[in-house]
Design an enzyme around this catalytic site. Structure first.
Site, PDB file in Angstrom:
ATOM      1  N   GLU A  85       0.815  -1.215   0.000  1.00  0.00           N
ATOM      2  CA  GLU A  85       0.000   0.000   0.000  1.00  0.00           C
ATOM      3  C   GLU A  85       0.853   1.272   0.000  1.00  0.00           C
ATOM      4  O   GLU A  85       0.362   2.349   0.322  1.00  0.00           O
ATOM      5  CB  GLU A  85      -0.917   0.009   1.234  1.00  0.00           C
ATOM      6  CG  GLU A  85      -1.874  -1.153   1.327  1.00  0.00           C
ATOM      7  CD  GLU A  85      -2.998  -1.120   0.302  1.00  0.00           C
ATOM      8  OE1 GLU A  85      -2.902  -0.355  -0.688  1.00  0.00           O
ATOM      9  OE2 GLU A  85      -3.970  -1.863   0.492  1.00  0.00           O
ATOM     10  N   HIS A 106      -6.905  -2.708   9.532  1.00  0.00           N
ATOM     11  CA  HIS A 106      -8.141  -3.429   9.245  1.00  0.00           C
ATOM     12  C   HIS A 106      -8.861  -3.783  10.551  1.00  0.00           C
ATOM     13  O   HIS A 106      -9.133  -4.951  10.813  1.00  0.00           O
ATOM     14  CB  HIS A 106      -7.842  -4.724   8.481  1.00  0.00           C
ATOM     15  CG  HIS A 106      -7.069  -4.551   7.220  1.00  0.00           C
ATOM     16  ND1 HIS A 106      -6.362  -5.584   6.630  1.00  0.00           N
ATOM     17  CD2 HIS A 106      -6.878  -3.472   6.426  1.00  0.00           C
ATOM     18  CE1 HIS A 106      -5.781  -5.151   5.529  1.00  0.00           C
ATOM     19  NE2 HIS A 106      -6.077  -3.867   5.385  1.00  0.00           N
ATOM     20  N   TYR A 125     -20.543  13.536  18.882  1.00  0.00           N
ATOM     21  CA  TYR A 125     -19.744  14.717  18.553  1.00  0.00           C
ATOM     22  C   TYR A 125     -18.267  14.390  18.327  1.00  0.00           C
ATOM     23  O   TYR A 125     -17.563  15.112  17.612  1.00  0.00           O
ATOM     24  CB  TYR A 125     -19.894  15.793  19.629  1.00  0.00           C
ATOM     25  CG  TYR A 125     -19.131  15.560  20.912  1.00  0.00           C
ATOM     26  CD1 TYR A 125     -17.824  16.029  21.059  1.00  0.00           C
ATOM     27  CD2 TYR A 125     -19.713  14.900  21.987  1.00  0.00           C
ATOM     28  CE1 TYR A 125     -17.110  15.824  22.229  1.00  0.00           C
ATOM     29  CE2 TYR A 125     -19.013  14.693  23.157  1.00  0.00           C
ATOM     30  CZ  TYR A 125     -17.711  15.166  23.276  1.00  0.00           C
ATOM     31  OH  TYR A 125     -17.017  14.959  24.438  1.00  0.00           O
ATOM     32  N   TYR A 220      -9.213  24.260  21.132  1.00  0.00           N
ATOM     33  CA  TYR A 220      -8.893  23.501  22.336  1.00  0.00           C
ATOM     34  C   TYR A 220      -7.396  23.404  22.578  1.00  0.00           C
ATOM     35  O   TYR A 220      -6.948  22.973  23.614  1.00  0.00           O
ATOM     36  CB  TYR A 220      -9.518  22.100  22.237  1.00  0.00           C
ATOM     37  CG  TYR A 220      -9.420  21.269  23.491  1.00  0.00           C
ATOM     38  CD1 TYR A 220      -9.966  21.711  24.687  1.00  0.00           C
ATOM     39  CD2 TYR A 220      -8.774  20.032  23.473  1.00  0.00           C
ATOM     40  CE1 TYR A 220      -9.887  20.942  25.844  1.00  0.00           C
ATOM     41  CE2 TYR A 220      -8.681  19.261  24.619  1.00  0.00           C
ATOM     42  CZ  TYR A 220      -9.238  19.716  25.799  1.00  0.00           C
ATOM     43  OH  TYR A 220      -9.150  18.953  26.933  1.00  0.00           O
TER      44      TYR A 220
END
Length: 233
Positions: A85, A106, A125, A220
């Site tokens: 990949e 996975h 959220y 934050y």
């Protein structure tokens, strides 16, 4: 994203990739030789990445097995071939200069959604931890292909994580620790979402509420951006 080529730093990154690869199974992110990880890296003046090799049992993985891949042409250096990949890792770094690490895995619950070609909507959220109102699922393409890479880049647009149809998931971060933490967070969200689907279905949060959460995460502090936006206390 600033890259470096200090040999001592290379050893540190290689050791970190081995340590996180060994953590894939205990964390529930992947089993066996599945899953792969990379960090952005410059070596011998070439922009590239350090990535885990293909088909190696992570219990036997050594820092010297980690493969250097050049970003501009995909040429690689090392005793072993890079992960199959490698292409979407490379293409993410080319498209997203702020990304310093990529985790592909996975995990069970995320993959259970991916095989249904479902993303994760705004049922909670904390979905905003991935950078948007939802976590998309990229269309299916054969693993390791340029088509899969294109689909992944589109699903990751303005996001730090996505699902891959009939495959798994990708999480990115400024560094390996934050990308790995985000992958774990996405898997937890997928588990919660599947439980909600099986017990009557969740009530989704509206877009304006998710936008407020995204604004709150941005203000934050550094932890919200680089440490997988851990839930505020």
């Amino acid at each position: 994203m600033t890259t470096t080529h200090d040999p001592a730093d290379a050893s540190t990154h290689r050791a970190a990739l081995v340590a996180h690869a060994l953590s894939l199974s205990p964390s529930g992110l992947s089993q066996g030789t599945s899953g792969n990880l990379s960090v952005r890296w410059r070596e011998a003046g070439c922009e590239g990445m350090l990535i885990t090799p293909s088909g190696v049992d992570y219990r036997r993985l050594q820092p010297g097995d980690i493969v250097f891949v050049q970003l501009h042409d995909g040429a690689w250096q090392g005793p072993l071939k890079p992960s199959s990949e490698w292409r979407f890792h490379r293409d993410i770094y080319l498209a997203r200069p702020e990304v310093g690490a990529v985790v592909h895995a996975h995990p069970t619950h995320t993959t259970a959604l991916a095989v249904q070609r479902r993303g994760i909507p705004a049922f909670h959220y904390m979905v905003a931890v991935a950078g948007g109102r939802d976590i998309r699922c990229a269309p299916y393409a054969t693993y390791g292909t340029e088509t899969l890479s294109r689909h992944a880049l589109a699903a990751l647009a303005d996001r730090r994580a996505c699902l891959l149809a009939n495959h798994g998931m990708i999480a990115v971060g400024a560094d390996l620790g934050s990308a790995f933490a985000l992958a774990i967070e996405v898997e937890q969200l997928a588990h919660q979402y599947l439980l909600a689907l099986g017990t009557g279905g969740p009530v989704l949060l509206p877009d304006d509420e998710m936008d407020r959460v995204l604004d709150a995460f941005r203000s934050y502090g550094a932890n919200a951006q680089s440490a997988a936006a851990q839930e505020p206390a």
